[in-house]
Design an enzyme around this catalytic site. Structure first.
Site, PDB file in Angstrom:
ATOM      1  N   VAL A 124     -10.203  41.435  -2.419  1.00  0.00           N
ATOM      2  CA  VAL A 124      -9.761  41.895  -3.815  1.00  0.00           C
ATOM      3  C   VAL A 124     -10.470  43.454  -4.263  1.00  0.00           C
ATOM      4  O   VAL A 124     -10.154  44.432  -4.629  1.00  0.00           O
ATOM      5  CB  VAL A 124     -10.601  41.140  -4.963  1.00  0.00           C
ATOM      6  CG1 VAL A 124     -10.649  41.445  -6.397  1.00  0.00           C
ATOM      7  CG2 VAL A 124      -9.870  39.508  -4.905  1.00  0.00           C
ATOM      8  N   ARG A 140     -18.295  45.042   8.092  1.00  0.00           N
ATOM      9  CA  ARG A 140     -17.591  45.575   7.365  1.00  0.00           C
ATOM     10  C   ARG A 140     -17.523  47.017   6.813  1.00  0.00           C
ATOM     11  O   ARG A 140     -16.602  47.436   7.178  1.00  0.00           O
ATOM     12  CB  ARG A 140     -17.519  44.621   6.075  1.00  0.00           C
ATOM     13  CG  ARG A 140     -16.410  44.991   5.352  1.00  0.00           C
ATOM     14  CD  ARG A 140     -16.131  43.886   4.185  1.00  0.00           C
ATOM     15  NE  ARG A 140     -15.874  42.627   4.433  1.00  0.00           N
ATOM     16  CZ  ARG A 140     -15.963  41.688   3.896  1.00  0.00           C
ATOM     17  NH1 ARG A 140     -16.346  41.571   2.786  1.00  0.00           N
ATOM     18  NH2 ARG A 140     -15.497  40.472   4.295  1.00  0.00           N
ATOM     19  N   THR A 153     -16.323  33.592  -5.482  1.00  0.00           N
ATOM     20  CA  THR A 153     -16.919  32.703  -6.133  1.00  0.00           C
ATOM     21  C   THR A 153     -16.399  31.412  -5.737  1.00  0.00           C
ATOM     22  O   THR A 153     -15.671  30.792  -6.309  1.00  0.00           O
ATOM     23  CB  THR A 153     -16.467  33.005  -7.669  1.00  0.00           C
ATOM     24  OG1 THR A 153     -15.284  33.018  -7.662  1.00  0.00           O
ATOM     25  CG2 THR A 153     -17.405  33.997  -8.432  1.00  0.00           C
ATOM     26  N   THR A 192     -13.419  35.290 -10.046  1.00  0.00           N
ATOM     27  CA  THR A 192     -12.799  33.999 -10.791  1.00  0.00           C
ATOM     28  C   THR A 192     -13.982  33.153 -11.229  1.00  0.00           C
ATOM     29  O   THR A 192     -14.902  32.724 -10.442  1.00  0.00           O
ATOM     30  CB  THR A 192     -11.870  33.342 -10.050  1.00  0.00           C
ATOM     31  OG1 THR A 192     -10.677  34.171  -9.717  1.00  0.00           O
ATOM     32  CG2 THR A 192     -11.236  32.097 -10.863  1.00  0.00           C
ATOM     33  N   CYS A 241      -8.701  30.543  -3.686  1.00  0.00           N
ATOM     34  CA  CYS A 241      -8.178  30.449  -5.266  1.00  0.00           C
ATOM     35  C   CYS A 241      -7.800  28.911  -5.702  1.00  0.00           C
ATOM     36  O   CYS A 241      -8.405  28.307  -6.206  1.00  0.00           O
ATOM     37  CB  CYS A 241      -6.965  31.615  -5.389  1.00  0.00           C
ATOM     38  SG  CYS A 241      -7.814  33.165  -5.368  1.00  0.00           S
ATOM     39  N   ARG A 253     -10.944  31.149   4.855  1.00  0.00           N
ATOM     40  CA  ARG A 253     -11.964  30.479   3.961  1.00  0.00           C
ATOM     41  C   ARG A 253     -11.161  29.191   3.221  1.00  0.00           C
ATOM     42  O   ARG A 253      -9.981  29.296   2.936  1.00  0.00           O
ATOM     43  CB  ARG A 253     -11.977  31.485   2.610  1.00  0.00           C
ATOM     44  CG  ARG A 253     -13.034  32.641   2.886  1.00  0.00           C
ATOM     45  CD  ARG A 253     -13.123  33.613   1.919  1.00  0.00           C
ATOM     46  NE  ARG A 253     -11.892  34.246   1.455  1.00  0.00           N
ATOM     47  CZ  ARG A 253     -11.908  35.047   0.561  1.00  0.00           C
ATOM     48  NH1 ARG A 253     -12.847  35.384  -0.103  1.00  0.00           N
ATOM     49  NH2 ARG A 253     -10.667  35.747   0.455  1.00  0.00           N
TER      50      ARG A 253
END
Length: 434
Positions: free
Chosen positions: A25, A48, A93, A128, A268, A339
């Site tokens: 994101v 990263r 989240t 989220t 998600c 994930r």
């Protein structure tokens, strides 16, 4: 009351924008904003950051050309956030082992911002959450850490992310952006920032809670539709008919919604509904439909493992010591993201039956898979196997056909095709799909 940060201050680069969290994101946002503003990109993972400084996205989502011309300073030092006056939070989240919201990253990001927050600053959350979380959890942390008072000294907004990993069509610039502010003054400057990079336009809503709710139901709706397909696949399996053939026939009607059964993982769809059910139950309402859908989808890995074992028994093979190859560990096709992978749950269920399982996936980082799930990826099949499970329909697995299966399966052998991708291409092995 402090004077709010102005858009011209950002345009002139007198003030910078920070993006906290540079994953699927945050990174596209940082690079897009960096074409117009001065951006501080912060992430706590040094590995990263080092890759981003080289113009490399470890997720494989963004090409090197997206980095060109972007005025972004990548850093793992939270103190560098003090250069920014407009902050965007795009951290994960997830949920915990009890399916409750895990807000540790969100709270940590809020503390990092609070440590550098100045009067007039604007903080926008993209992560989220459940409706109310921004104002009930994040704002108090910002106040406590900074010593400032909301909303007089600083402003807050919410603009839910709509990034779809692996999707090259529905990108940040091409998807309408929902935007909310704590008041009209905040909404105005937040909208000006996002209008600069979102070609599809904005949809401004009346409150932060509305924007939070809109995001969380997007994936809840999808989750429930997939749950219906998964339950239908269980029903049709008992009837001895192919679910995908049924769906193709029903899909010829103009208003039939085209969803398919499958494992629901990722960060998600398999997670967001629990944020809504958590808040719903906190307010005294038991969300029966949503939780029922979650129960079905969370149970699919166990059901697929059971069906795989049954097919192996059916061809006359012993379960204990039977060898199974699982193709794919990422949560969806053609992405590296692992994930909340329900394939990992499938592997664990098969091993509980005494099955010897190999897993092959060329996309994710093997070290990430080892660290997250304790699974060692193999590079090439080590058959013969009693069963092969096509769990993720990566393009890299397009070579799977009758000839390939004869090379790597025992005779007889079983193919488990979770997405029904091979139904028209396989004819000479025991075949089962959702």
């Amino acid at each position: 009351m402090s004077k709010i940060l102005t858009f011209p201050a950002l345009q002139s680069k007198q003030a910078a924008i920070s993006v906290i969290g540079l994953g699927y994101v945050g990174l596209p946002i940082a690079l897009a904003l960096g074409q117009h503003f001065r951006v501080i990109g912060f992430d706590h993972e040094t590995r990263r950051i080092d890759a981003l400084k080289r113009g490399q996205d470890l997720s494989g989502e963004l090409p090197a050309e997206d980095f060109r011309g972007a005025d972004v300073t990548f850093t793992d030092q939270a103190a560098d956030l003090q250069q920014a006056r407009f902050h965007i939070v795009a951290v994960p989240t997830p949920i915990d082992s009890h399916n409750n919201p895990d807000l540790r990253w969100l709270e940590a990001a809020s503390r990092s911002i609070g440590n550098v927050l100045q009067p007039g600053d604007v903080v926008v959350y993209e992560s989220t959450v459940y409706p109310g979380c921004t104002e009930e959890v994040c704002v108090p942390i910002l106040e406590a850490t900074s010593g400032l008072t909301f909303p007089d000294d600083f402003k807050v907004g919410y603009s839910p992310e709509r990034i779809n990993p692996g999707d090259r069509v529905h990108t940040l610039r091409k998807v309408t952006k929902v935007v909310a502010g704590c008041d009209q003054e905040a909404l105005a400057v937040i909208a000006q920032v996002y209008e600069t990079i979102v070609e599809a336009g904005l949809h401004c809503v009346s409150s932060i809670k509305v924007a939070e709710a809109a995001k969380v139901i997007e994936n809840t709706q999808r989750d429930l539709n997939i749950a219906l397909m998964n339950e239908l696949s269980m029903v049709f399996d008992r009837m001895g008919i192919n679910t995908h053939e049924v769906l193709e026939a029903a899909g010829t009607k103009w208003n039939f919604l085209k969803f398919t059964p499958g494992l629901v993982g990722g960060h998600c769809v398999g997670v967001d509904p629990y944020y809504l059910t958590y808040k719903s139950q906190e307010l005294g309402h038991l969300p029966k439909v949503i939780l029922s859908g979650r129960q079905i989808n969370d149970g699919m890995a166990a059901w697929v493992a059971k069906k795989t074992v049954q097919r192996i028994v059916k061809i006359g093979k012993d379960i204990v010591g039977a060898r199974v190859l699982v193709l794919g560990i990422a949560f969806k096709e053609n992405v590296r993201d692992i994930r909340n992978s329900k394939v990992a749950d499938l592997v664990a269920e098969l091993r509980d039956f005494g099955v010897d399982v190999d897993v092959m996936d060329p996309l994710p980082d093997p070290e990430d898979v080892r660290h997250e799930y304790g699974i060692e990826l193999i590079e090439q099949p080590r058959g013969p196997y009693e069963a092969i499970v096509l769990a993720v329909a990566h393009t890299a697995f397009e070579q799977v056909d009758d000839t390939w299966l004869h090379t790597h399966l025992t005779t007889p052998g079983v193919l488990i095709d979770l997405k029904g991708e091979l139904r028209a291409r396989i004819s000479e092995v025991d075949y089962w799909s959702l």
